[in-house]
Design a protein around this motif. Structure first.
Motif, PDB file in Angstrom:
ATOM      1  N   SER A 119      -1.506   8.304   8.330  1.00 18.67           N
ATOM      2  CA  SER A 119      -0.720   7.375   7.501  1.00 18.67           C
ATOM      3  C   SER A 119       0.756   7.728   7.538  1.00 18.67           C
ATOM      4  O   SER A 119       1.517   7.312   6.679  1.00 18.67           O
ATOM      5  CB  SER A 119      -1.233   7.403   6.061  1.00 18.67           C
ATOM      6  OG  SER A 119      -1.056   8.701   5.510  1.00 18.67           O
ATOM      7  N   HIS A 122       3.695   5.071   7.397  1.00 21.91           N
ATOM      8  CA  HIS A 122       3.664   4.230   6.195  1.00 21.91           C
ATOM      9  C   HIS A 122       5.055   3.670   5.903  1.00 21.91           C
ATOM     10  O   HIS A 122       6.039   4.396   5.861  1.00 21.91           O
ATOM     11  CB  HIS A 122       3.163   5.092   5.027  1.00 21.91           C
ATOM     12  CG  HIS A 122       3.286   4.446   3.691  1.00 21.91           C
ATOM     13  ND1 HIS A 122       3.652   5.144   2.564  1.00 21.91           N
ATOM     14  CD2 HIS A 122       3.095   3.172   3.285  1.00 21.91           C
ATOM     15  CE1 HIS A 122       3.677   4.344   1.518  1.00 21.91           C
ATOM     16  NE2 HIS A 122       3.348   3.139   1.933  1.00 21.91           N
ATOM     17  N   LEU A 145      -4.196   3.810   4.739  1.00 27.32           N
ATOM     18  CA  LEU A 145      -3.231   3.603   3.653  1.00 27.32           C
ATOM     19  C   LEU A 145      -3.667   4.320   2.377  1.00 27.32           C
ATOM     20  O   LEU A 145      -2.822   4.765   1.598  1.00 27.32           O
ATOM     21  CB  LEU A 145      -3.026   2.116   3.384  1.00 27.32           C
ATOM     22  CG  LEU A 145      -2.108   1.376   4.362  1.00 27.32           C
ATOM     23  CD1 LEU A 145      -2.177  -0.121   4.138  1.00 27.32           C
ATOM     24  CD2 LEU A 145      -0.676   1.886   4.245  1.00 27.32           C
ATOM     25  N   ASP A 146      -4.971   4.451   2.166  1.00 25.94           N
ATOM     26  CA  ASP A 146      -5.468   5.181   0.994  1.00 25.94           C
ATOM     27  C   ASP A 146      -4.976   6.629   0.990  1.00 25.94           C
ATOM     28  O   ASP A 146      -4.890   7.257  -0.061  1.00 25.94           O
ATOM     29  CB  ASP A 146      -6.994   5.155   0.943  1.00 25.94           C
ATOM     30  CG  ASP A 146      -7.537   3.789   0.547  1.00 25.94           C
ATOM     31  OD1 ASP A 146      -6.774   2.980  -0.033  1.00 25.94           O
ATOM     32  OD2 ASP A 146      -8.721   3.526   0.833  1.00 25.94           O
ATOM     33  N   ALA A 148      -1.966   7.507   2.177  1.00 26.95           N
ATOM     34  CA  ALA A 148      -0.503   7.509   2.229  1.00 26.95           C
ATOM     35  C   ALA A 148       0.113   7.987   0.929  1.00 26.95           C
ATOM     36  O   ALA A 148      -0.388   7.722  -0.161  1.00 26.95           O
ATOM     37  CB  ALA A 148       0.002   6.108   2.566  1.00 26.95           C
ATOM     38  N   LEU A 151       1.887   5.059  -2.199  1.00 28.25           N
ATOM     39  CA  LEU A 151       1.323   3.756  -1.860  1.00 28.25           C
ATOM     40  C   LEU A 151       1.766   2.692  -2.868  1.00 28.25           C
ATOM     41  O   LEU A 151       1.795   2.935  -4.070  1.00 28.25           O
ATOM     42  CB  LEU A 151      -0.206   3.857  -1.850  1.00 28.25           C
ATOM     43  CG  LEU A 151      -0.975   2.669  -1.305  1.00 28.25           C
ATOM     44  CD1 LEU A 151      -0.693   2.470   0.178  1.00 28.25           C
ATOM     45  CD2 LEU A 151      -2.471   2.872  -1.530  1.00 28.25           C
ATOM     46  N   SER A 155       2.578  -1.906   0.783  1.00 30.72           N
ATOM     47  CA  SER A 155       2.551  -0.855   1.800  1.00 30.72           C
ATOM     48  C   SER A 155       1.788  -1.310   3.031  1.00 30.72           C
ATOM     49  O   SER A 155       0.757  -1.986   2.930  1.00 30.72           O
ATOM     50  CB  SER A 155       1.890   0.411   1.244  1.00 30.72           C
ATOM     51  OG  SER A 155       2.703   1.034   0.297  1.00 30.72           O
TER      52      SER A 155
END
Length: 191
Positions: A119, A122, A145-146, A148, A151, A155
């Motif tokens: 990530s 990001h 993304l979880d 990152a 967030l 995002s």
């Protein structure tokens, strides 16, 4: 049904190669594959060889484009750095924001080099309207993304944001930090 179609396609290719090697691109009926197509009930468009038209297609662009049409193939994207400074760059249509950032010395890490395995690329799309113009994130992107840091609702991973004309003027913020599980602080060099 599928194997019958693939067998027919393979047969047509072999015969076309044989005719081309023999120097006779046209069959006896004046159209490539005409004899095979007439055996089937469904109408099929067959390519014909004409002096005014090419049968072969290419995705390569011709080198005779003028300066104004080349400018239309790029969009303007502004990256907002962690310290608030901004850098506006021109991004070719079809290029990811990760690639564009690397080409313009913007500190967007991308440890996995765009393979959806981290990530670190990001970015935060600053305008919700621009965010809504993007393709929906895939499950794989959402999984990354979880992980990152920082967030937000807008995002995205920079490797998955692809430049297209309707994104011209988009603003992307870089988060305050990234989570790189490989080596903390490692920044890969783009190829």
């Amino acid at each position: 049904m599928f194997s019958r179609i693939s067998q027919l396609g393979a047969r047509l290719l072999r015969e076309a190669r044989a005719e081309t090697r023999a120097g006779n691109l046209l069959s006896r009926r004046g159209s490539l594959y005409q004899g095979h197509v007439s055996q089937h009930l469904t109408p099929v468009v067959t390519p014909t060889v004409q002096s005014s038209r090419n049968v072969l297609f290419s995705t390569a662009t011709s080198g005779n484009k003028d300066e104004s049409s080349q400018e239309k193939e790029k969009i303007s994207v502004t990256f907002v750095n962690k310290d608030g400074s901004e850098k506006t760059i021109s991004v070719p249509i079809g290029m990811s924001m990760l690639e564009a950032a690397h080409e313009n010395d913007i500190e967007l890490e991308g440890a996995c080099e765009g393979s959806l395995a981290c990530s670190t690329c990001h970015v935060i799309v600053m305008d919700v309207n621009d965010y809504n113009k993007l393709e929906d994130p895939t499950d794989e992107e959402n999984d990354m993304l979880d992980l990152a840091f920082g967030l937000t609702e807008t995002s995205r991973l920079g490797c998955q944001v692809i430049a297209k004309p309707e994104l011209d003027g988009m603003r992307l913020a870089l988060p305050a930090a990234t989570r790189n599980f490989a080596v903390d602080g490692y920044v890969p060099k783009p190829h």
